[in-house]
Scaffold this active site. Structure first.
Site, short mmCIF file in Angstrom:
data_model
loop_
_atom_site.label_atom_id
_atom_site.label_comp_id
_atom_site.label_asym_id
_atom_site.label_seq_id
_atom_site.Cartn_x
_atom_site.Cartn_y
_atom_site.Cartn_z
N HIS A 164 -6.25 -7.40 -6.11
CA HIS A 164 -7.41 -6.86 -5.42
C HIS A 164 -7.98 -5.81 -6.36
O HIS A 164 -7.50 -4.69 -6.41
CB HIS A 164 -7.02 -6.22 -4.09
CG HIS A 164 -7.10 -7.17 -2.95
ND1 HIS A 164 -7.00 -6.78 -1.64
CD2 HIS A 164 -7.31 -8.52 -2.93
CE1 HIS A 164 -7.12 -7.85 -0.87
NE2 HIS A 164 -7.30 -8.90 -1.62
N LYS A 182 0.85 -1.18 0.00
CA LYS A 182 0.00 0.00 0.00
C LYS A 182 0.89 1.23 0.00
O LYS A 182 1.99 1.21 0.53
CB LYS A 182 -0.88 -0.03 1.25
CG LYS A 182 -1.99 0.99 1.27
CD LYS A 182 -3.07 0.57 2.28
CE LYS A 182 -4.17 1.62 2.33
NZ LYS A 182 -5.34 1.13 3.05
N ASP A 240 -12.06 2.59 -2.41
CA ASP A 240 -12.74 1.29 -2.52
C ASP A 240 -14.17 1.39 -3.03
O ASP A 240 -15.07 0.75 -2.49
CB ASP A 240 -12.68 0.54 -1.18
CG ASP A 240 -11.27 0.08 -0.84
OD1 ASP A 240 -10.80 -0.85 -1.49
OD2 ASP A 240 -10.65 0.68 0.06
N ASP A 300 -11.92 -6.10 -4.17
CA ASP A 300 -11.78 -5.41 -2.89
C ASP A 300 -12.45 -4.04 -2.96
O ASP A 300 -11.85 -3.07 -3.37
CB ASP A 300 -10.30 -5.28 -2.50
CG ASP A 300 -10.14 -4.72 -1.08
OD1 ASP A 300 -11.17 -4.54 -0.41
OD2 ASP A 300 -8.99 -4.47 -0.67
#
Ligand code: RNT
Ligand code: ZN
Length: 423
Positions: free
Chosen positions: A291, A233, A301, A331
Site C-alpha cells: 500500500h 499497522k 495518507d 493507499d
C-alpha cells in the site's frame, strides 16, 4: 498534440537514449517493462472512503479524509466516471482496488456478511470494458459492529462471527472477480482493532485474531483467482497504544499460511521505511502487496509524490526482479484538493519512480559492489540522479497517448467545470 511539441519530446528522448546507452541501459527495454506493471488504483480516493451503503456508525476505524473539496462522487456511477477520467491521464494499463462497502445492492439493504458477487457485477462489467483487473478488500470499519473498536479480535462472539463471515464472502467475491477478469484478485484484510489506552492483555486479542483468520482461510477458494493478503499497522487514531494486527503478528502469520503480507508505507514508525523490508520478506514469501502511501508525521495518507522513499521502493522491486511477485497498490485519500488530480499525481509518481529504477544500470552497480568498490558505487549512484529520465517519461506519456507534462491538469480542470461543478 501539435507536431512541434511531438518533435521536441522525441528529440529530447533521442538524446536521453544516447546518455543511457552509454551506461549500457536500453531505454526501449525499460519502457517495455514499465508498460507491463499495473498499479492498483484505490477506489476510496474518489469519495473520501465513504462507500455507498449509508450506514449509521460512530467510528470509522480511525480512517478519515480531511478537506471538503467540492464535487466528490456520490454514487458508484459517479465514482466510475471520475476514475475513468483519471485513467485517461495515466500511461500504462492498471488495476482498480475496490472495497466491499462499494457494493451495489440496488437500493436494498444487504448486510456485509451476506454480500454476494452479484453485488459487484456492475464493477466487474465496467472493469471488463476497460481492460482493468480488480483487487478487493473486506470493509471491517465504518459499521455499527465495528464501533467498539474491535472486529476479528473482539471478545464478543457475535461480532467476531459477523466479521469472519464478511471476510469469507469477500474472498468468494474476490474469486469471482479474478475468474471473470482472468487476472487474480488480491483480497486484502485490514482491521482497525486496537486500544486507545494501555491494555493489560496484549495476547488474548491476538489469539482471537489468529483463530478468526484460520476460520476465514479454511474456506476453500481457488488461488488461481484470489490471493489473500493481511495488512499490519502500528497505531491508528483511537488505537494509539495497541493494535492487534501488528507487523510481527502478520509477518509470522503470512509465513505460516503462505499468504501475502501487505506493507502500508504509513503503518510504521515515521522514520521506518518499507523499502528496506521488501527484500527480507520476499526471501520467505512468494508474493506480497504494497500500500504505497505518504505519511506526513503520522499515517496521514497524503497523496504519493516522487520522494526518496518512493524511489527506494521502486528500486527494490526492479533490482530484485520482484515486479511479478509484489503487487503495487496505492493507499491515500486527500479531500482537500481535486480528487481526480490526487489520483493522477499519485499514480504518475509511482509510475515515474518505477521508470527511474528501470533506467538504472543495476548490473554495473552490482559489479562495483561485489568487487568492493564502494567509492565507485557511491559516485555512480549520485551521478545517476541527474540523468535525463524526465525526457524518457515524457516520451512514454506521448507514446501512450496521454498528456505530456502538466497538460493533464487542463483536462482535470475542464472535467471539474463540466462535471464536478454540477454535483
Ligand atoms: C488503514 C489501512 C487500509 C485503508 C483502506 C481504506 O489504515 O491503510 O488499507 O486505508 O483499506
Ligand atoms: Zn493501507
Amino acid at each position: 498534440m501539435s507536431n512541434s511539441s511531438g518533435n521536441h519530446v522525441e528529440t529530447a528522448y533521442g538524446l536521453a537514449q544516447e546518455r543511457y546507452a552509454a551506461l549500457g541501459v536500453d531505454t526501449e527495454k525499460a519502457l517495455e517493462k514499465l508498460r507491463q506493471v499495473p498499479i492498483s488504483i484505490q477506489c476510496w480516493q474518489g469519495d473520501d472512503v465513504g462507500g455507498f451503503e449509508h450506514v449509521e456508525s460512530v467510528s470509522g476505524g480511525g480512517i478519515q479524509a480531511t478537506g471538503n473539496y467540492p464535487g466528490k462522487a456520490r454514487t458508484a456511477d459517479e465514482l466510475r466516471q471520475d476514475v475513468e477520467q483519471a485513467i485517461r491521464l495515466l500511461p500504462g494499463r492498471h488495476r482498480f482496488n475496490l472495497h466491499a462497502m462499494y457494493a451495489e445492492t440496488g437500493g436494498k439493504k444487504v448486510e456485509r456478511n451476506v454480500l454476494q458477487p452479484e453485488h459487484f457485477s456492475r464493477w466487474i462489467e465496467w472493469a471488463k470494458s476497460l481492460g482493468l483487473g480488480i483487487d478487493f478488500n473486506p470493509s471491517c470499519f465504518a459499521h455499527p459492529l465495528a464501533d467498539s473498536g474491535f472486529t476479528l479480535s473482539s471478545y464478543d462472539d457475535g461480532i467476531r462471527r459477523f466479521w469472519i463471515e464478511h471476510c469469507v464472502v469477500c474472498r468468494k467475491i474476490g474469486e469471482t472477480i479474478g475468474r471473470e477478469l482472468r487476472t487474480p484478485c488480491v483480497t486484502n484484510i485490514w482491521i482497525p482493532d486496537g486500544y486507545k489506552d494501555i491494555p493489560i492483555d496484549r495476547k488474548a486479542p491476538r489469539e482471537l485474531l489468529r483463530e478468526s483468520l484460520d476460520q476465514i482461510l479454511a474456506v476453500d477458494i481457488d488461488a488461481n483467482h484470489n490471493r489473500d493478503a493481511v495488512e499490519s499497522k502500528l497505531f491508528g487514531i483511537g488505537s494509539e497504544s495497541y493494535v492487534t494486527g501488528s507487523h510481527e503478528f502478520y509477518l509470522a502469520y503470512a509465513v505460516e499460511k503462505k499468504i501475502l503480507l501487505c506493507l502500508d508505507a504509513g503503518h510504521f514508525h515515521p522514520t521506518e521505511m518499507i523499502s528496506e523490508k521488501i527484500s527480507s520478506i520476499m526471501t520467505f514469501l512468494d508474493e506480497m502487496l504494497l500500500h504505497v502511501s505518504r505519511g506526513v508525521r503520522w499515517d496521514s495518507d497524503h497523496v504519493v509524490i516522487l520522494t526518496d522513499e518512493l524511489r527506494a521502493i521502486a528500486e527494490e522491486l526492479v533490482r530484485n526482479k520482484l515486479l511479478q511477485r509484489v503487487h503495487v497498490g496505492l493507499d491515500f485519500f486527500d479531500a482537500s484538493i481535486n480528487r481526480i488530480a490526487a489520483w493522477v499525481i499519485g499514480t504518475r509518481a509511482m509510475i515515474k519512480a518505477l521508470l527511474i529504477a528501470l533506467l538504472e544500470p543495476t548490473d554495473r552497480l552490482r559489479e562495483l559492489e561485489r568487487s568492493g568498490d564502494y567509492t565507485g558505487r557511491l559516485a555512480m549512484l549520485e551521478e545517476l540522479k541527474t540523468l535525463p529520465y524526465g525526457a524518457v517519461w515524457e516520451y512514454y506519456c506521448e507514446q501512450q497517448a496521454v498528456p505530456v507534462g502538466l497538460k493533464w491538469i487542463e483536462e482535470v480542470r475542464r472535467y471539474e467545470r463540466e462535471i464536478l461543478a454540477g454535483r
